[in-house]
Design an enzyme around this catalytic site. Structure first.
Site, PDB file in Angstrom:
ATOM      1  N   ILE A  96      42.562  13.289  61.087  1.00 16.33           N
ATOM      2  CA  ILE A  96      43.079  14.895  61.762  1.00 16.33           C
ATOM      3  C   ILE A  96      43.931  14.646  62.475  1.00 16.33           C
ATOM      4  CG2 ILE A  96      41.673  16.693  62.924  1.00 16.33           C
ATOM      5  CD1 ILE A  96      39.315  15.542  61.327  1.00 16.33           C
ATOM      6  N   ASN A 111      48.962  21.923  55.281  1.00 17.00           N
ATOM      7  CA  ASN A 111      48.673  20.368  54.720  1.00 17.00           C
ATOM      8  C   ASN A 111      48.462  22.030  53.372  1.00 17.00           C
ATOM      9  OD1 ASN A 111      46.628  18.918  54.046  1.00 17.00           O
ATOM     10  ND2 ASN A 111      44.322  20.349  54.945  1.00 17.00           N
ATOM     11  N   HIS A 113      44.653  21.345  50.368  1.00 16.73           N
ATOM     12  CA  HIS A 113      43.421  21.649  49.762  1.00 16.73           C
ATOM     13  C   HIS A 113      43.107  22.080  48.958  1.00 16.73           C
ATOM     14  CE1 HIS A 113      39.602  20.923  52.046  1.00 16.73           C
ATOM     15  NE2 HIS A 113      38.896  21.698  51.102  1.00 16.73           N
ATOM     16  N   ASP A 149      41.112  21.932  57.828  1.00 16.71           N
ATOM     17  CA  ASP A 149      41.222  23.151  56.938  1.00 16.71           C
ATOM     18  C   ASP A 149      41.358  24.532  57.496  1.00 16.71           C
ATOM     19  OD1 ASP A 149      41.811  20.839  55.703  1.00 16.71           O
ATOM     20  OD2 ASP A 149      39.343  20.765  54.644  1.00 16.71           O
TER      21      ASP A 149
HETATM   22  C1  GRF Z   1      44.967  16.444  47.097  1.00 18.46           C
HETATM   23  O1  GRF Z   1      43.818  17.065  46.107  1.00 18.46           O
HETATM   24  C2  GRF Z   1      45.610  17.556  48.558  1.00 18.46           C
HETATM   25  O2  GRF Z   1      44.568  18.595  47.835  1.00 18.46           O
HETATM   26  C3  GRF Z   1      43.910  16.362  49.056  1.00 18.46           C
HETATM   27  O3  GRF Z   1      44.143  15.670  48.777  1.00 18.46           O
HETATM   28  C4  GRF Z   1      44.282  15.262  47.751  1.00 18.46           C
HETATM   29  C5  GRF Z   1      45.932  14.106  47.854  1.00 18.46           C
HETATM   30  O4  GRF Z   1      46.196  14.169  46.093  1.00 18.46           O
HETATM   31  N1  GRF Z   1      44.103  17.245  50.249  1.00 18.46           N
HETATM   32  P1  GRF Z   1      47.144  13.268  46.599  1.00 18.46           P
HETATM   33  O5  GRF Z   1      47.212  11.716  47.017  1.00 18.46           O
HETATM   34  O6  GRF Z   1      48.703  13.640  46.376  1.00 18.46           O
HETATM   35  O7  GRF Z   1      47.255  12.252  44.915  1.00 18.46           O
END
Ligand code: GRF
Length: 193
Positions: A96, A111, A113, A149
């Protein structure tokens, strides 16, 4: 925030693990005419699998262990300024960033999520969605604020959660959505940069 007047937007992508969103951003933006240039990959984890995509695309990567967050962030700010970074995309970055960092960087930080924010902030989103028998889930791209988030939402995509879904199938389904949503969200904010 300063206006960029048509110049390419130097971007840093922060990761901690698998890096599939990083891979999709590289694929999307590693083109001559792209408005974005991914200049730097930052990871807090030297073993992050995603670092391979940086290497393959010949993008500089920087490892910063966040054991002492104050020191790490100071070093990072210098690195970002040296590389003239105008935009940060967090993509599975598990640390964070402090209020101070966000303020000092003073340029957009995004970001992604894997939920329909403001629902299911934090970790283990898919597990909680399944447990609560939600009919819908999805992915959200938002600006990063000092609360986890919680920054302003840029784009969101909703998907149906089927009766037979488990954590793995849902994760797979949403990840696919994420890979399209992140570039779209970036495109949406570009007009204001
Ligand atoms: C994804 O689901 C993203 O939304 C979350 O962490 C995951 C990362 O996946 N914050 P990757 O490393 O991009 O495959």
């Amino acid at each position: 925030m300063e206006k960029l007047n048509g110049k390419k937007i130097n971007t840093a992508v922060f990761i901690s693990g698998r890096g599939s969103n990083l891979r999709s951003l590289i694929k999307h933006y590693n083109k001559k005419k792209s408005p974005i240039s991914i200049k730097l990959i930052v990871s807090n984890n030297s073993k992050a699998k995603g670092l391979i995509y940086a290497k393959k695309a010949k993008i500089k990567s920087h490892i910063e262990n966040f054991k002492k967050i104050n020191i790490a962030e100071k070093k990072l700010l210098k690195k970002l300024s040296y590389n003239k970074i105008n935009l940060i995309c967090l993509a599975g970055f598990m640390k964070i960033l402090s209020k101070k960092f966000i303020k000092k960087f003073n340029k957009p930080i995004l970001n992604i999520h894997p939920s329909l924010l403001p629902q299911y902030k934090g970790l283990n989103t898919h597990g909680r969605v399944i447990k609560n028998k939600e009919k819908y889930s999805g992915a959200t791209v938002h600006f990063v604020s000092s609360k986890l988030d919680s920054g302003k939402i840029i784009l969101q995509k909703k998907i149906k959660v089927s009766k037979y879904e488990n954590e793995q199938t849902l994760q797979k389904k949403i990840l696919k959505v994420e890979h399209k949503l992140y570039p779209k969200a970036i495109k949406k904010i570009l007009i204001n940069l």
